[in-house]
Design a protein around this motif. Sequence first.
Motif, PDB file in Angstrom:
ATOM      1  N   CYS A  20       0.840  -1.205   0.000  1.00 28.63           N
ATOM      2  CA  CYS A  20       0.000   0.000   0.000  1.00 28.63           C
ATOM      3  C   CYS A  20       0.874   1.253   0.000  1.00 28.63           C
ATOM      4  CB  CYS A  20      -0.916  -0.014   1.225  1.00 28.63           C
ATOM      5  SG  CYS A  20      -1.854   1.512   1.426  1.00 28.63           S
ATOM      6  N   PHE A  21       0.522   2.209  -0.867  1.00 28.04           N
ATOM      7  CA  PHE A  21       1.276   3.469  -0.931  1.00 28.04           C
ATOM      8  C   PHE A  21       1.199   4.206   0.407  1.00 28.04           C
ATOM      9  CE2 PHE A  21       1.821   7.991  -2.021  1.00 28.04           C
ATOM     10  CZ  PHE A  21       3.048   7.927  -2.667  1.00 28.04           C
ATOM     11  N   PHE A 157     -10.454  -8.382  -4.528  1.00 24.30           N
ATOM     12  CA  PHE A 157      -9.202  -7.632  -4.455  1.00 24.30           C
ATOM     13  C   PHE A 157      -8.011  -8.544  -4.714  1.00 24.30           C
ATOM     14  CE2 PHE A 157     -10.665  -3.615  -2.690  1.00 24.30           C
ATOM     15  CZ  PHE A 157      -9.641  -2.768  -3.091  1.00 24.30           C
TER      16      PHE A 157
ATOM     17  N   HIS B  52       1.411   3.974  -6.763  1.00 26.28           N
ATOM     18  CA  HIS B  52       0.165   4.346  -6.077  1.00 26.28           C
ATOM     19  C   HIS B  52      -0.767   3.143  -5.923  1.00 26.28           C
ATOM     20  CE1 HIS B  52       0.915   8.733  -7.518  1.00 26.28           C
ATOM     21  NE2 HIS B  52       1.503   8.497  -6.364  1.00 26.28           N
ATOM     22  N   THR B  53      -0.258   2.154  -5.243  1.00 25.70           N
ATOM     23  CA  THR B  53      -0.902   0.861  -5.079  1.00 25.70           C
ATOM     24  C   THR B  53      -1.689   0.789  -3.778  1.00 25.70           C
ATOM     25  OG1 THR B  53       1.071  -0.075  -6.089  1.00 25.70           O
ATOM     26  CG2 THR B  53      -0.355  -1.610  -4.918  1.00 25.70           C
ATOM     27  N   ALA B  54      -2.808   0.088  -3.802  1.00 21.77           N
ATOM     28  CA  ALA B  54      -3.490  -0.322  -2.567  1.00 21.77           C
ATOM     29  C   ALA B  54      -3.038  -1.768  -2.339  1.00 21.77           C
ATOM     30  CB  ALA B  54      -4.993  -0.210  -2.719  1.00 21.77           C
ATOM     31  N   ILE B  55      -3.789  -2.678  -2.898  1.00 19.67           N
ATOM     32  CA  ILE B  55      -3.350  -4.048  -3.086  1.00 19.67           C
ATOM     33  C   ILE B  55      -2.803  -4.087  -4.520  1.00 19.67           C
ATOM     34  CG2 ILE B  55      -4.148  -6.455  -3.129  1.00 19.67           C
ATOM     35  CD1 ILE B  55      -4.546  -5.101  -0.397  1.00 19.67           C
ATOM     36  N   GLY B  57      -2.240  -4.073  -8.233  1.00 22.24           N
ATOM     37  CA  GLY B  57      -3.233  -4.110  -9.299  1.00 22.24           C
ATOM     38  C   GLY B  57      -4.321  -3.065  -9.143  1.00 22.24           C
ATOM     39  N   PHE B  58      -4.431  -2.495  -7.931  1.00 23.77           N
ATOM     40  CA  PHE B  58      -5.503  -1.532  -7.657  1.00 23.77           C
ATOM     41  C   PHE B  58      -4.939  -0.239  -7.076  1.00 23.77           C
ATOM     42  CE2 PHE B  58      -7.380  -5.801  -7.393  1.00 23.77           C
ATOM     43  CZ  PHE B  58      -8.256  -5.692  -8.469  1.00 23.77           C
ATOM     44  N   TYR B  60      -4.427   3.117  -4.922  1.00 21.51           N
ATOM     45  CA  TYR B  60      -4.497   3.539  -3.519  1.00 21.51           C
ATOM     46  C   TYR B  60      -5.625   4.556  -3.310  1.00 21.51           C
ATOM     47  CZ  TYR B  60      -3.016   5.806   0.825  1.00 21.51           C
ATOM     48  OH  TYR B  60      -2.977   6.346   2.085  1.00 21.51           O
ATOM     49  N   PRO B 109     -12.951  -1.794  -6.465  1.00 19.07           N
ATOM     50  CA  PRO B 109     -11.505  -1.619  -6.636  1.00 19.07           C
ATOM     51  C   PRO B 109     -11.221  -0.870  -7.938  1.00 19.07           C
ATOM     52  CG  PRO B 109     -12.024  -3.904  -6.065  1.00 19.07           C
ATOM     53  CD  PRO B 109     -13.330  -3.224  -6.324  1.00 19.07           C
ATOM     54  N   PRO B 111      -8.853  -0.117 -10.983  1.00 18.83           N
ATOM     55  CA  PRO B 111      -7.702  -0.780 -11.616  1.00 18.83           C
ATOM     56  C   PRO B 111      -6.548   0.182 -11.868  1.00 18.83           C
ATOM     57  CG  PRO B 111      -9.458  -0.379 -13.209  1.00 18.83           C
ATOM     58  CD  PRO B 111     -10.026  -0.014 -11.865  1.00 18.83           C
TER      59      PRO B 111
END
Lengths: 160, 160
Positions: A20-21, A157, B52-55, B57-58, B60, B109, B111
């Motif tokens: 996570c960023f 997710f 800028h990732t959350a998990i 592929g997705f 944040y 989510p 992308p």
Amino acid sequence: MEEKIVKAIQDDYPEEFAWCFGCGRMNEDGHHFRTALDGDQTITIYTPEPEHTAIPGFVYGGVIASLIDCHGTGSAAIALHRKNGHEIGDGTEPPRFVTGSLKVDFLRPTPQGTPLKAIGSVEEIHPKKFKVDVEVWAADECCAKGEVIAVVMPANFTNK
Amino acid sequence: MEEKIVKAIQDDYPEEFAWCFGCGRMNEDGHHFRTALDGDQTITIYTPEPEHTAIPGFVYGGVIASLIDCHGTGSAAIALHRKNGHEIGDGTEPPRFVTGSLKVDFLRPTPQGTPLKAIGSVEEIHPKKFKVDVEVWAADECCAKGEVIAVVMPANFTNK
């Protein structure tokens, strides 16, 4: 109140969910928010970088929203982890939450160059959904209040 | 709908207020969100960076919240500027807004690797306060909805 986070829930996230960023320890470019238990509340301490400017001298609201966001999911993870009989650092993988909704009220300009403290109060509103009320303090001023609805990470997710 | 922002309100902000991490053209490290008029709505197009990732592929959520935040203040600035008889790029300094509150509902989510479109609808709720409803689209999916209450920048933001 402790000024340093010793045991953070994010230290225990499995590696695949630690990018996570905002709060992922594996994300080199991110904020590295770290959230701990503090009595019956939760705490994240973070000093924004000089470039995190709104108007010069004041912190960018998007970074404050980010702090509240990850503090919310981290606080929910701590609460459910403890409900499941575990503690941060006990070697058990904690649950991972995502943000369902985020609300921020900006109460006053947040000064730059000061460590910010996000303080959270967690309430279970459903077995898989927690509400986290967050206050963001700069020294002795509460600069923002937020509410995060954090939801146990749904399967879509991880299908990627 | 145009896929490129030509005339953005942020291009007209006076230099001292153009350092925002989200939308300031002077901030080298920032996102450089740029907001334009699009019919009777407003639009910002932004492709998040790989970090800028959350998990994985997705995107944040804090970056989506930031996009909504600056899209909100930019949209309010466009609306008041036009109410005052001006247009983007006409050589007149537009009003500068700050965020009073920010709400984001994360619908699904978001992308990574896809340009995001923030689309805003602005409503004046007070001569110095505008409500901006924002939708964030990735291709043909609406991934987040937000509401920004944007307020004409108060004097205490410039006393520093």
